[in-house]
Design a protein around this motif. Sequence first.
Motif, PDB file in Angstrom:
ATOM      1  N   LEU A  64      53.630 -33.820  27.398  1.00 10.31           N
ATOM      2  CA  LEU A  64      54.034 -34.652  29.057  1.00 10.31           C
ATOM      3  C   LEU A  64      53.626 -33.456  30.152  1.00 10.31           C
ATOM      4  O   LEU A  64      53.277 -33.766  30.973  1.00 10.31           O
ATOM      5  N   ASP A  65      52.983 -32.698  29.543  1.00  6.82           N
ATOM      6  CA  ASP A  65      53.086 -31.237  30.371  1.00  6.82           C
ATOM      7  C   ASP A  65      53.665 -30.920  31.321  1.00  6.82           C
ATOM      8  O   ASP A  65      53.310 -30.707  32.794  1.00  6.82           O
ATOM      9  N   VAL A  66      55.220 -30.648  31.506  1.00  6.04           N
ATOM     10  CA  VAL A  66      56.231 -30.677  32.299  1.00  6.04           C
ATOM     11  C   VAL A  66      56.872 -29.544  31.616  1.00  6.04           C
ATOM     12  O   VAL A  66      56.517 -28.954  30.738  1.00  6.04           O
ATOM     13  N   SER A  67      57.279 -28.882  32.574  1.00 10.93           N
ATOM     14  CA  SER A  67      58.741 -27.456  31.773  1.00 10.93           C
ATOM     15  C   SER A  67      59.676 -27.592  31.602  1.00 10.93           C
ATOM     16  O   SER A  67      60.634 -29.011  31.833  1.00 10.93           O
ATOM     17  N   PRO A  68      59.808 -27.563  29.879  1.00 11.67           N
ATOM     18  CA  PRO A  68      60.988 -27.822  29.491  1.00 11.67           C
ATOM     19  C   PRO A  68      61.989 -27.800  30.320  1.00 11.67           C
ATOM     20  O   PRO A  68      63.483 -28.584  29.771  1.00 11.67           O
TER      21      PRO A  68
END
Length: 111
Positions: A64-68
């Motif tokens: 999702l191209d977000v920070s874990p």
Amino acid sequence: MPRLTHPTDDDTVSARVQNAIDQSGRSVDAIAADSGIPAKVLKAYLRRERSWRVTAIVTVALVLDVSPLDMFGAPEWIDIYCSGCGQLVGRAHAPAPTVSIQCRDCRERDA
């Protein structure tokens, strides 16, 4: 394989992952395909029928191209101010202990 240990952790992560999926505009099936997680498994995570695996959270976040860290909930930061002059002297993860801290200028002045 690491798993989340507190039941509310799964609820929180599921809500955050679902929100990230919704914001991406992509389907759960597409995210599942790109992450290599079977769609029925990802849907079970999201419906809270399965406990999240840490590797699944990280993989989905990267797809999702977000920070874990956004999926886990990054720790809250608080500002720490000098008790003498009120100047910002640093930041710490909350909760931080209540202590009296002085900046260098106030320490030198009071010495």
